[in-house]
Structure formats: structure tokens, C-alpha cells
Design an enzyme around this catalytic site. Structure first.
Site, PDB file in Angstrom:
ATOM      1  N   GLU A  34     -10.131   0.236 -23.259  1.00  0.00           N
ATOM      2  CA  GLU A  34     -10.342  -1.150 -22.800  1.00  0.00           C
ATOM      3  C   GLU A  34      -9.438  -2.095 -23.572  1.00  0.00           C
ATOM      4  O   GLU A  34      -9.315  -1.979 -24.802  1.00  0.00           O
ATOM      5  CB  GLU A  34     -11.813  -1.516 -23.030  1.00  0.00           C
ATOM      6  CG  GLU A  34     -12.420  -2.312 -21.924  1.00  0.00           C
ATOM      7  CD  GLU A  34     -12.450  -1.574 -20.604  1.00  0.00           C
ATOM      8  OE1 GLU A  34     -11.528  -1.793 -19.781  1.00  0.00           O
ATOM      9  OE2 GLU A  34     -13.386  -0.786 -20.374  1.00  0.00           O
ATOM     10  N   THR A  36      -6.371  -2.113 -23.571  1.00  0.00           N
ATOM     11  CA  THR A  36      -5.194  -1.397 -24.068  1.00  0.00           C
ATOM     12  C   THR A  36      -4.039  -1.505 -23.078  1.00  0.00           C
ATOM     13  O   THR A  36      -2.888  -1.314 -23.464  1.00  0.00           O
ATOM     14  CB  THR A  36      -5.514   0.100 -24.279  1.00  0.00           C
ATOM     15  OG1 THR A  36      -6.208   0.561 -23.120  1.00  0.00           O
ATOM     16  CG2 THR A  36      -6.384   0.323 -25.497  1.00  0.00           C
ATOM     17  N   ASP A  37      -4.329  -1.804 -21.798  1.00  0.00           N
ATOM     18  CA  ASP A  37      -3.252  -1.669 -20.797  1.00  0.00           C
ATOM     19  C   ASP A  37      -2.172  -2.732 -20.944  1.00  0.00           C
ATOM     20  O   ASP A  37      -1.024  -2.480 -20.613  1.00  0.00           O
ATOM     21  CB  ASP A  37      -3.782  -1.573 -19.361  1.00  0.00           C
ATOM     22  CG  ASP A  37      -4.501  -2.803 -18.848  1.00  0.00           C
ATOM     23  OD1 ASP A  37      -4.818  -3.716 -19.644  1.00  0.00           O
ATOM     24  OD2 ASP A  37      -4.762  -2.859 -17.628  1.00  0.00           O
ATOM     25  N   SER A  68     -13.798 -11.959   7.032  1.00  0.00           N
ATOM     26  CA  SER A  68     -14.460 -11.255   5.927  1.00  0.00           C
ATOM     27  C   SER A  68     -15.918 -11.017   6.271  1.00  0.00           C
ATOM     28  O   SER A  68     -16.676 -11.961   6.513  1.00  0.00           O
ATOM     29  CB  SER A  68     -14.365 -12.097   4.647  1.00  0.00           C
ATOM     30  OG  SER A  68     -15.341 -11.636   3.725  1.00  0.00           O
ATOM     31  N   GLY A 122     -17.537  -9.641  -8.760  1.00  0.00           N
ATOM     32  CA  GLY A 122     -17.731 -10.321 -10.051  1.00  0.00           C
ATOM     33  C   GLY A 122     -18.434  -9.459 -11.085  1.00  0.00           C
ATOM     34  O   GLY A 122     -18.902  -9.960 -12.095  1.00  0.00           O
ATOM     35  N   ALA A 123     -18.504  -8.143 -10.850  1.00  0.00           N
ATOM     36  CA  ALA A 123     -19.219  -7.259 -11.775  1.00  0.00           C
ATOM     37  C   ALA A 123     -18.262  -6.492 -12.677  1.00  0.00           C
ATOM     38  O   ALA A 123     -18.680  -5.646 -13.464  1.00  0.00           O
ATOM     39  CB  ALA A 123     -20.091  -6.283 -10.991  1.00  0.00           C
ATOM     40  N   LEU A 125     -15.905  -4.415 -11.561  1.00  0.00           N
ATOM     41  CA  LEU A 125     -15.607  -3.099 -10.980  1.00  0.00           C
ATOM     42  C   LEU A 125     -14.384  -3.175 -10.060  1.00  0.00           C
ATOM     43  O   LEU A 125     -14.184  -2.344  -9.188  1.00  0.00           O
ATOM     44  CB  LEU A 125     -16.835  -2.555 -10.235  1.00  0.00           C
ATOM     45  CG  LEU A 125     -18.076  -2.341 -11.119  1.00  0.00           C
ATOM     46  CD1 LEU A 125     -19.276  -1.890 -10.285  1.00  0.00           C
ATOM     47  CD2 LEU A 125     -17.816  -1.327 -12.242  1.00  0.00           C
ATOM     48  N   SER A 127     -13.283  -5.402  -7.642  1.00  0.00           N
ATOM     49  CA  SER A 127     -13.297  -5.711  -6.206  1.00  0.00           C
ATOM     50  C   SER A 127     -11.984  -6.389  -5.817  1.00  0.00           C
ATOM     51  O   SER A 127     -11.476  -6.180  -4.710  1.00  0.00           O
ATOM     52  CB  SER A 127     -14.492  -6.596  -5.852  1.00  0.00           C
ATOM     53  OG  SER A 127     -14.457  -7.786  -6.611  1.00  0.00           O
ATOM     54  N   ASP A 172      -6.223  -1.468 -13.105  1.00  0.00           N
ATOM     55  CA  ASP A 172      -7.117  -1.501 -11.944  1.00  0.00           C
ATOM     56  C   ASP A 172      -6.374  -1.127 -10.657  1.00  0.00           C
ATOM     57  O   ASP A 172      -6.837  -0.295  -9.871  1.00  0.00           O
ATOM     58  CB  ASP A 172      -7.741  -2.894 -11.786  1.00  0.00           C
ATOM     59  CG  ASP A 172      -8.391  -3.386 -13.070  1.00  0.00           C
ATOM     60  OD1 ASP A 172      -8.656  -2.552 -13.962  1.00  0.00           O
ATOM     61  OD2 ASP A 172      -8.621  -4.604 -13.191  1.00  0.00           O
TER      62      ASP A 172
HETATM   63  C1  GLA Z   1      -9.371  -6.226 -16.532  1.00  0.00           C
HETATM   64  C2  GLA Z   1      -7.878  -6.159 -16.237  1.00  0.00           C
HETATM   65  C3  GLA Z   1      -7.307  -4.813 -16.674  1.00  0.00           C
HETATM   66  C4  GLA Z   1      -7.688  -4.480 -18.115  1.00  0.00           C
HETATM   67  C5  GLA Z   1      -9.182  -4.684 -18.345  1.00  0.00           C
HETATM   68  C6  GLA Z   1      -9.562  -4.547 -19.790  1.00  0.00           C
HETATM   69  O1  GLA Z   1     -10.041  -5.313 -15.725  1.00  0.00           O
HETATM   70  O2  GLA Z   1      -7.632  -6.365 -14.863  1.00  0.00           O
HETATM   71  O3  GLA Z   1      -5.908  -4.809 -16.487  1.00  0.00           O
HETATM   72  O4  GLA Z   1      -6.913  -5.222 -19.015  1.00  0.00           O
HETATM   73  O5  GLA Z   1      -9.609  -5.958 -17.906  1.00  0.00           O
HETATM   74  O6  GLA Z   1      -9.380  -3.230 -20.219  1.00  0.00           O
END
Ligand code: GLA
Length: 386
Positions: A34, A36-37, A68, A122-123, A125, A127, A172
């Protein structure tokens, strides 16, 4: 995934006739890695069974007319001139993708399109990544072009950064484009080299807990963390040639940095350096079915995000601590950007019902919020279905 036959009838009601194409892009849960990207590091996300499905039909003009299902609203824009208002709406994610495709020379075509999704919004995940990647596939289908999954992920990330205005990393969109069912994806965000890591956790489930705490501060704090990391790199690079990102900082350098850097920069750096090491160990534990080691690494990741990176919040901490007190739980952590959103826990499959009841009731009475739980089914990346 939402039943396709129902969506096809819905398309006919809205636009008359059948769609020419149907595409689907999944949301994601990150197992570990987390924040780290955007530091050129490693991540280990899994694509979810929840995603965004788009049914479309090419138009001969440049108009994108979109409905939608989630917001029960029709909206339209000119694919040649996407423009957003100050307030961000769902349609802006489609405009964002059109904007980027126009820039990279793959001019986007008009279409009638039905957008349906089941990723909780908004969770944390993803979206929005699912919608961006799905929109990209839809424009590809209507314009007769075809991007590689990596280029698609990069276009979707640019859409988020340059049009929506969130300075996200690549995780993501990348996992939404490149995931394989039954696998997590180990990504090196510096090289974009990746590996599909088989999830060999027999009798153990990956359980997502939605705190239902809205992620109010997330965008400003997220951008702030990014700038703190850049500042830490700038200071470290004065002493260590060749350090261009926190990815380049080794564990051995950390003690020394504690003296050199201000305490906040040192903590941020420590999180990223230790998290990168955890991701690689976690990938090994996952593919060898070692739930104990994976769980321990996840719990350590949470402590690091809470104490060193400081992106957790009371709700996430309560949910993680409660999860860890339940029999049959190997590990638990916050997932995604933080400040609310979801946790991810590793739980004996037989204990999942008990987990949901116990964590659900203790969490609800501690916070006054009603949580939701989902068992993760590692799914395939984005694809054209029809
Ligand atoms: C969000 C960002 C990702 C990543 C995470 C944290 O989801 O879209 O690119 O930085 O936060 O790990």
C-alpha cells in the site's frame, strides 16, 4: 457480475435494438503493497468479482449518450470535446477517457452506452478504475481500435490523473486490465513487469470488510503523502547517488536515515521500504499456501500504515483489531488509500460466518456504522464479452 440478459433488455428499452458490444472491467482489493505504487515499488492486488459492465452501440456522429444504472441518469457529451464541470460526476470518467484517447491519437467515436456496476462506490475497491478501464474498452470497440492491456491501463491512469485530477499510481487500472482468475498480480510498478501469483489458500478465504466510513480526506492526504515521499527522496539523494525513488532505499540505509531525516520523512520512508519487502515475501507465502506467514505480513502492513504512514483511521483500526481477536483469522489490514474504506482479512473459510457476525456487531457498537462484508473471488481482468 450483473446478469447480462437483464442489461440487454435495459439497453433495448433505453436506446432501441441490441448493443454492438459488451465490455467488463473489474474492481480490485489490494492484498498488500500500500502506497508503494507511486514510489516505484511492488503491489499485490486481486481483481474482484465486482466490476463495471458497459453495453454500447457505435453512432455515426461524435455524440456519446450514456445512461448510468447506478445513478439512474442519462448524460451526453461530444467525444471530440470532452469538458467537465467543477463537480465531478460519473459521466466525467467517460469524458476523461475520451480526452486521453484523443490525445494519444486514437480519436474516440460516438456511441450509445449503458453503464452498470456493482463495485461498492467510495469504498476503496476501485469503482473508478473499473469505470475508466471499461470506458476505454468501450471506446476501443466503437472506434475499431485495440490497445494492449498495458497501454489501456496507462490510458486509464492518465484519465484519472489528467482529467479527474487524482494523482493516483498505476496499481488499480493495471490489475483491472491484467488480472487472471484465481491469481493475485505481483506488479513491479517501476518496470511494469508482472507475475500472476496463484492463490493456493485451501480452506482459507480473503474477506473484505467495508467500514462504511466515507473517505473524506483521502484526496488531499493522498497528494500530501506523495509530496512527503518526494521530499524524502530529495534529501536521501543528497547523500546516496542513484536513489531516484523510495524503491531504491535499502533496509540497511534506514537506521542511518533516521538520524539524517526529520522524523516524519523517516517514518514515511520506513513504511515504503518495509512494505516493499513484505510484498515480495507475501507473494511467496500466497503461492505456497502459507496463510500464517501471509497473515502476519498483512497485520504488520497495517501497523506500518497506521503508525509510520499514518493513513489509517479509528474505524479501520477498530475493524482490524476486532478481526484479529476472532478465532481462525490469520491477519488483517486496511486496504487501498486509507482514511476509511475497507479492510482485508485472511480467514479460515469455516470461520467466515462467525467472523462476519462477531466483527460486524462489535464494530457496529463501537462506531455506530453498519459494515458490509464480501468474500473475494479472484477474477479475470477487463475484457470484451460480446
Ligand atoms: C489508491 C491509488 C493507488 C494506490 C493506493 C494506495 O487506490 O489509486 O494507485 O496508490 O491508493 O496503495
Amino acid at each position: 457480475m450483473i446478469a447480462l440478459s437483464r442489461l440487454i433488455s435495459r439497453f433495448a428499452e433505453l436506446f432501441g435494438g441490441d448493443p454492438d458490444f459488451v465490455v467488463h472491467a473489474p474492481g480490485r482489493v489490494n492484498l498488500i503493497g500500500e502506497h508503494t505504487d507511486y514510489n516505484d515499488g511492488f503491489v499485490l492486488p486481486v481483481a474482484l468479482q465486482f466490476g463495471c459492465t458497459l453495453l454500447g452501440r457505435r453512432r455515426e456522429d461524435r455524440v456519446v449518450r450514456a445512461y448510468s444504472e447506478t445513478f439512474t441518469e442519462m448524460a451526453e457529451f461530444d467525444a471530440a470535446r470532452p469538458a467537465r464541470d467543477a463537480e465531478l460526476r460519473w459521466i466525467d470518467y467517460l469524458q476523461a477517457v475520451a480526452h486521453i484517447l484523443n490525445q494519444v491519437g486514437s480519436a474516440s467515436q460516438g456511441m450509445d452506452i449503458l453503464v452498470a456496476g456493482d463495485v461498492p462506490i467510495g469504498a476503496g475497491l476501485s469503482s473508478s478504475a473499473a469505470l475508466e478501464v471499461g470506458a476505454c474498452l468501450a471506446f476501443e470497440a466503437s472506434s475499431g481500435i485495440s490497445l494492449t492491456p498495458i497501454d489501456r491501463a496507462m490510458a486509464a491512469q492518465r484519465a484519472e490523473r489528467e482529467f479527474v485530477g487524482v494523482q493516483c499510481g498505476i496499481m488499480d487500472q493495471f490489475v483491472s486490465c491484467n488480472a487472471q482468475a484465481g491469481h493475485a498480480l505481483l506488479l513491479d510498478t517501476r518496470t511494469l513487469g508482472f507475475q500472476h501469483v496463484p492463490i493456493r489458500l485451501s480452506g482459507v478465504s480473503i474477506v473484505i470488510g467495508d467500514t462504511r466510513k466515507s473517505r473524506g480526506l483521502v484526496d488531499s492526504e493522498y497528494n500530501f503523502r506523495r509530496s512527503q515521499c518526494e521530499e524524502a527522496v530529495r534529501l536521501i539523494a543528497e547523500q546516496h547517488q542513484g536513489v531516484t525513488a523510495l524503491r531504491d532505499v535499502t533496509r540497511d540505509m534506514l537506521d542511518y536515515l533516521g538520524i539524517q531525516l526529520d522524523p516524519v520523512s523517516a517514518r514515511r520512508a520506513r513504511h515504503v521500504v518495509t512494505e516493499n519487502l513484505r510484498v515480495q515475501q507475501a507473494a511467496e507465502a500466497l503461492s505456497s499456501g502459507d496463510a500464517r506467514t501471509l497473515g502476519r505480513l498483512m497485520t504488520e502492513s497495517h501497523a506500518s500504515l497506521r503508525d509510520d504512514y499514518q493513513v489509517s483511521c479509528r474505524e479501520l483500526d477498530v475493524m482490524v483489531e476486532t478481526a484479529l481477536s476472532v478465532e481462525g483469522v490469520y491477519g488483517s489490514r486496511m486496504t487501498g488509500a486509507g482514511f476509511g474504506g475497507c479492510t482485508v482479512s485472511l480467514v479460515d473459510t469455516q470461520a467466515v460466518d462467525d467472523f462476519q457476525q462477531t466483527v460486524g456487531s462489535i464494530y457496529a457498537s463501537a462506531t455506530g456504522l453498519a459494515p458490509a462484508f464480501y468474500t473475494c473471488e479472484a477474477s479475470a481482468g477487463a475484457q470484451r464479452l460480446l
